[in-house]
Enzyme design. Structure first.
Site, mmCIF file in Angstrom:
data_model
loop_
_atom_site.group_PDB
_atom_site.id
_atom_site.type_symbol
_atom_site.label_atom_id
_atom_site.label_comp_id
_atom_site.label_asym_id
_atom_site.label_seq_id
_atom_site.Cartn_x
_atom_site.Cartn_y
_atom_site.Cartn_z
ATOM 1 N N LYS A 192 2.920 11.172 -3.572
ATOM 2 C CA LYS A 192 2.027 10.416 -4.289
ATOM 3 C C LYS A 192 1.062 11.364 -5.084
ATOM 4 O O LYS A 192 0.254 11.117 -6.205
ATOM 5 C CB LYS A 192 0.929 9.624 -3.511
ATOM 6 C CG LYS A 192 -0.085 8.664 -4.062
ATOM 7 C CD LYS A 192 -0.468 7.655 -2.888
ATOM 8 C CE LYS A 192 -1.568 7.008 -3.486
ATOM 9 N NZ LYS A 192 -2.141 6.269 -2.407
ATOM 10 N N ASP A 251 0.920 -1.258 -0.034
ATOM 11 C CA ASP A 251 0.055 0.066 -0.144
ATOM 12 C C ASP A 251 0.823 1.289 0.143
ATOM 13 O O ASP A 251 1.640 1.421 0.974
ATOM 14 C CB ASP A 251 -0.891 -0.033 1.324
ATOM 15 C CG ASP A 251 -1.729 1.101 1.395
ATOM 16 O OD1 ASP A 251 -1.454 1.973 0.570
ATOM 17 O OD2 ASP A 251 -2.166 1.503 2.635
ATOM 18 N N GLU A 257 -7.154 0.444 -4.177
ATOM 19 C CA GLU A 257 -7.127 0.374 -2.726
ATOM 20 C C GLU A 257 -8.463 -0.039 -2.231
ATOM 21 O O GLU A 257 -8.432 -1.111 -1.320
ATOM 22 C CB GLU A 257 -6.710 1.940 -2.113
ATOM 23 C CG GLU A 257 -5.024 2.253 -2.354
ATOM 24 C CD GLU A 257 -4.883 3.563 -2.378
ATOM 25 O OE1 GLU A 257 -5.555 4.203 -1.897
ATOM 26 O OE2 GLU A 257 -3.727 3.809 -2.730
ATOM 27 N N ASP A 316 -12.709 5.393 1.548
ATOM 28 C CA ASP A 316 -11.189 5.277 1.878
ATOM 29 C C ASP A 316 -10.813 6.886 1.923
ATOM 30 O O ASP A 316 -10.670 7.309 0.878
ATOM 31 C CB ASP A 316 -10.531 4.608 0.912
ATOM 32 C CG ASP A 316 -9.087 4.540 1.015
ATOM 33 O OD1 ASP A 316 -8.528 5.151 1.708
ATOM 34 O OD2 ASP A 316 -8.259 3.951 0.181
#
Ligand code: AMP
Length: 586
Positions: A70, A8, A147, A169
């Protein structure tokens, strides 16, 4: 072959897991922690520091410390440090390298393969960039998975029975919501939505602004350009936010934050949860639209959900939990660890791919529609959003002009009906088409999306067999703001777009009809010829005047007249199945 791990790769923290006797297990890093801060720093003597050590030294070395890389994935942005420029992929690769090394040290064997997760709402270029980062770090990236899907896999493994679940999420920098159907061992993603530039960092920023304002009010000093002070304030803001998830008030204490000839200045203040909720209410609210959209796209009502799972550190914020409960009418489940379940799901997917886990089948979807531009600035969808991947779809198009020997294929991604309002992913030309009248060549355009969500487009002239294709890579950068705008605009402009599309179609039909009529006239007697000529003129006049109602009526009359002469071929027979393509083809 070495071990396979699930990673992850988070905006703020990353986590690694592997399969141990069929069970997904988190691998602690070299420092003994189960998650690793996604922070990279370069020391003054050029050493690379990753993880908690990099985070710790950030305040004193902020210019050489990289956070939240990211958020930059898939962009052309570069990080410049000591005269060297790094792509986002390279910085991410540095994090991945540490994760790989730590996993190897823990497992006592080499790690070669990985499944890496990305937000479901990541665009094609962001996925490509993530895959590239893995490759740079020396990993064979078996698969990029979403994810929320990974979280559902970790959750669904031991549950059995049919269930409809929502995964909400909210991480450090991205927000995703997915609706999934788990039926025995098949996990099917029904819909996904989100915003890949909304996360815990934004909550921190609200607290940072408030603290700056407090200091300005107390001391009449603006610290927003003081890099060292800002580093400490940012750290304190995140700490206060985290504390407010458990407590109703927290104290921010930053001694010696600033000093001038009047002495040292300190920041000492109290932040209540109520104030924090007020400062961040707009962020919580911004997640509700995608929740509603995902439910709508999945064709479900909140009451149809069996469970709501919370993933990502920011879902620990009580106001977030309350908002999710209020919109879904369900108490969110707390039986999965929001920090670890994504990596665990990735490890399980690795196990599926290596044959260690049997029977589990993952059916993921593409987040945005894909298609090409056809004549009249029309967006012709080839793959609709929320289609299960991997997928391959073809459609046959034709040329717009006589004797056209090439067509330009303009590949787009988005939800608007008007091509120019969507995002260009790439363009390419198919040349060498056999010379023929418009409408005759058959050009087959094929879109395929692989299991990683990466897009390939090809075009083939069915007459000559000529073939051209592209794999969409770095050119496809689409920021979350653009994605967001694409979806919001699509809703806002849906009506307007439908009208413009209708007009474009009417114009296309009229042109086709004029062409048919002209050909037919050659074979008619003088009386019919003149009658048809009058009707052609009427169609032309209506086109020039932009009078849609008159144009429609004129087209209908001309169609009837041609049919009566037995000379008419319905243009829709030529175009509807085959579609119409590009500004230079129809
Ligand atoms: P992730 O990307 O899932 O690791 O989430 C990281 C984000 O979660 C960061 O913005 C953290 O500040 C935030 N976070 C972690 N723990 C908490 C907490 N207890 N309360 C609020 N936010 C948290």
């Amino acid at each position: 072959m070495g071990k396979t791990i699930g990673i992850d790769l988070g905006t703020t923290n990353s986590c690694v897991a592997f399969l141990e006797n069929g069970e997904a297990t988190v691998i602690p890093n070299a420092e003994g922690s189960r998650t690793t801060p996604s922070v990279v720093a370069f020391s003054k003597d050029g050493e690379r520091i990753v993880g908690s050590a990099a985070k710790r030294q950030a305040v004193t070395n902020s210019a050489r410390t990289v956070f939240s890389i990211k958020r930059e994935m898939g962009t052309d942005n570069r990080t410049k440090i000591d005269g060297k420029s790094y792509t986002p992929q390279e910085i991410s690769a540095i994090i991945l390298q540490k994760l790989k090394l730590d996993a190897e040290a823990y497992l006592g064997e080499s790690v070669t393969d990985a499944v890496i997760t990305v937000p479901a709402y990541f665009s094609d270029s962001q996925r490509q960039a993530t895959k590239d980062a893995g490759r740079i770090a020396g990993l064979n990236v078996l698969r990029i998975i979403n994810e929320p899907t990974a979280a559902a896999m970790a959750y669904g493994m031991d549950k059995g029975g049919a269930q409809r679940i929502m995964v909400y999420d909210l991480g450090g920098g991205t927000f995703d919501v997915s609706v999934l159907d788990i039926n025995n061992e098949v996990i099917e993603v029904l819909a996904t939505a989100g915003n890949n530039r909304l996360g815990g960092d934004d909550f921190d920023n609200c607290v940072v602004s408030w603290l700056l304002e407090e200091f300005r009010r107390q001391e009449k000093i603006d610290l927003s350009t003081d890099t060292a002070a800002m580093g400490r304030i940012r750290e304190a803001a995140e700490k206060a936010k985290i504390e407010l998830s458990a407590a109703l008030t927290t104290t921010v204490s930053l001694p010696f934050l600033y000093s001038d000839r009047n002495g040292a200045k300190h920041l000492e203040t109290t932040l209540t949860r109520a104030k924090f909720d007020e400062l961040t209410a707009h962020l919580v609210k911004a997640t509700m639209g995608p929740v509603e959209q995902a439910l709508r796209d999945a064709g479900l009502k909140p009451g149809d959900l069996n469970r709501v799972l919370l993933v990502g550190g920011s879902t620990r914020i009580p106001a977030v939990q309350a908002a999710v409960k209020s919109i879904t009418g369900r108490e969110p489940s707390r039986d999965i660890n929001p920090d670890e379940c994504v990596a665990m799901g990735a490890a399980l997917q690795g196990g599926v791919m290596q044959g260690e886990v049997k029977g589990l089948l993952l059916l993921d979807v593409t987040p945005l529609s894909l298609g090409i531009e056809t004549m009249g600035d029309v967006f012709s969808r080839i793959i609709e959003r929320n289609t299960i991947v991997p997928v391959q779809r073809s459609q046959v198009f034709t040329t717009a002009a006589n004797f056209q020997t090439s067509v330009d294929i303009h590949v787009l991604q988005g939800e608007r009906e008007i091509a120019s309002c969507n995002k260009t992913l790439g363009k390419f030309r198919l040349s060498g088409i056999r010379r023929a009248l418009r409408g005759v060549p058959q050009i087959e355009v094929t879109f395929s999306i692989d299991a990683n969500g990466i897009v390939n487009v090809s075009a083939k002239d069915l007459g000559t067999g000529k073939h051209q294709e592209i794999t969409l890579t770095q050119s496809s950068n689409m920021s979350s703001a653009e994605i967001d705008r694409a979806v919001k605009d699509a809703e806002r402009y849906a009506e307007e777009d439908a009208l413009r599309k209708q007009r474009a179609e009417l114009q296309n039909r009229a042109e086709e009809l004029l062409y048919q009529a002209k050909n037919a006239q050659k074979k008619l007697n003088a009386v019919d010829k003149e009658r048809i000529e009058g009707m052609r003129k009427r169609v032309k006049q209506a086109m020039d005047a932009g009078n849609d109602r008159e144009l429609k009526a004129a087209c209908e009359d001309l169609t009837d007249a041609l049919n009566a002469c037995g000379r008419y071929v319905d243009p829709s027979d030529m175009n509807d199945d085959d579609g119409a393509m590009d500004a230079d083809i129809t």
